[in-house]
Design a protein around this motif. Structure first.
Motif, PDB file in Angstrom:
ATOM      1  N   THR A 181      -4.723  19.347 -23.300  1.00  6.62           N
ATOM      2  CA  THR A 181      -4.550  19.371 -21.844  1.00  6.62           C
ATOM      3  C   THR A 181      -5.204  20.643 -21.328  1.00  6.62           C
ATOM      4  N   ARG A 182      -6.114  20.482 -20.386  1.00  7.08           N
ATOM      5  CA  ARG A 182      -6.752  21.666 -19.799  1.00  7.08           C
ATOM      6  C   ARG A 182      -5.901  22.160 -18.645  1.00  7.08           C
ATOM      7  N   LEU A 183      -5.456  23.398 -18.738  1.00  9.50           N
ATOM      8  CA  LEU A 183      -4.614  23.984 -17.696  1.00  9.50           C
ATOM      9  C   LEU A 183      -5.445  24.922 -16.835  1.00  9.50           C
ATOM     10  N   LYS A 184      -5.431  24.676 -15.538  1.00  9.86           N
ATOM     11  CA  LYS A 184      -6.074  25.562 -14.571  1.00  9.86           C
ATOM     12  C   LYS A 184      -4.994  26.311 -13.815  1.00  9.86           C
ATOM     13  N   VAL A 185      -5.183  27.603 -13.645  1.00  3.69           N
ATOM     14  CA  VAL A 185      -4.244  28.428 -12.902  1.00  3.69           C
ATOM     15  C   VAL A 185      -4.931  28.889 -11.625  1.00  3.69           C
ATOM     16  N   LEU A 186      -4.348  28.542 -10.512  1.00  2.11           N
ATOM     17  CA  LEU A 186      -4.942  28.831  -9.204  1.00  2.11           C
ATOM     18  C   LEU A 186      -4.365  30.118  -8.627  1.00  2.11           C
ATOM     19  N   ALA A 187      -5.260  30.988  -8.202  1.00  3.15           N
ATOM     20  CA  ALA A 187      -4.823  32.276  -7.643  1.00  3.15           C
ATOM     21  C   ALA A 187      -4.282  32.119  -6.226  1.00  3.15           C
TER      22      ALA A 187
END
Lengths: 119, 115
Positions: A113-119
């Motif tokens: 699972t690719r996790l993106k963290v948004l600022a």
């Protein structure tokens, strides 16, 4: 044969929020180990957390914790207070507690699972 | 101490050429594993070494793939007559043997591109 399924190819979370990554597995064995590995863009696979199936208590490592449901064969990863450095591919893995005749412990990995963290 | 290292980091080759990928495990780790990670896929087990012997070669996809390990340390994965479908990241992992809670420690991988 054992299988590991990660049904979420990609997830996003806002910085400082909490996210849960899902993992299900199939096995006829009663004793085994489950792992979550993190793979950042550097490609270095890093062990995040490990759970022994015979332990009912959910494993925790700082901001990382698991929800291990043995009967449901579910092993989800919860990341609290998400940070930008948490952005990576996360792999769930299964390992039997019994060595194969060759002597190896064979690991079965999910597709990630690719996790993106948004600022 | 030092972790698992792999070289080269990236390799571009032409179809039909042979390539060698190297893995230096953590000192003292007697178990060594090679995996292949294709785009969008999980890790595919290739081969396992126990010391210098390879009791489990069940994951090698074809006879073009071979691996050896010398001195119970460095391992080399060789792919002969490379094909475009061999393009992937090749990961190496080592672990201490006979540990009841054996954990694999991974290297950074070699990204192979076959043109």
């Amino acid at each position: 044969a054992q299988t590991v399924t990660q049904s979420q190819p990609e997830m996003s979370v806002q910085e400082a929020e909490t996210v849960t990554l899902s993992c299900t597995y199939d096995t006829s064995e009663s004793d085994y180990y489950l792992f979550w590995y993190k793979q950042p863009p550097s490609r270095q696979m890093i062990l995040v957390i490990r759970q022994e199936a015979y332990k009912q208590q959910n494993a925790t490592e700082n901001r990382f914790s698991v929800n291990f449901q043995k009967a449901a064969k579910s092993f989800s990863l919860k990341i609290s207070d998400s940070q930008l450095g948490d952005a990576a591919m996360y792999f769930c893995a299964y390992r039997s507690a019994i060595r194969w005749p060759s002597g190896t412990y064979k690991y079965i990995f999910g597709t990630g699972t690719r996790l993106k963290v948004l600022a | 101490g030092a972790g698992v290292s792999q070289s080269p980091s990236n390799k571009v080759t032409e179809k039909g050429k042979d390539v060698e990928l190297r893995c230096d495990p953590i000192s003292g780790h007697t178990a060594l594993y090679w995996y292949r990670q294709s785009l969008g896929q999980g890790l595919e087990f290739l081969i396992y070494f126990q010391g210098n012997s390879a009791p489990d070669k069940s994951g090698l996809p074809s006879d073009r793939f071979s691996a050896e390990r010398t001195g119970g340390s460095v391992s080399t994965l060789t792919i002969q007559r490379t094909q475009q479908e061999d393009s992937a990241v090749y990961l190496c992992a080592s672990s201490p043997e006979l540990a009841t809670q054996e954990t694999q420690y991974f290297g950074p991988g070699t990204r192979l591109l076959v043109l």
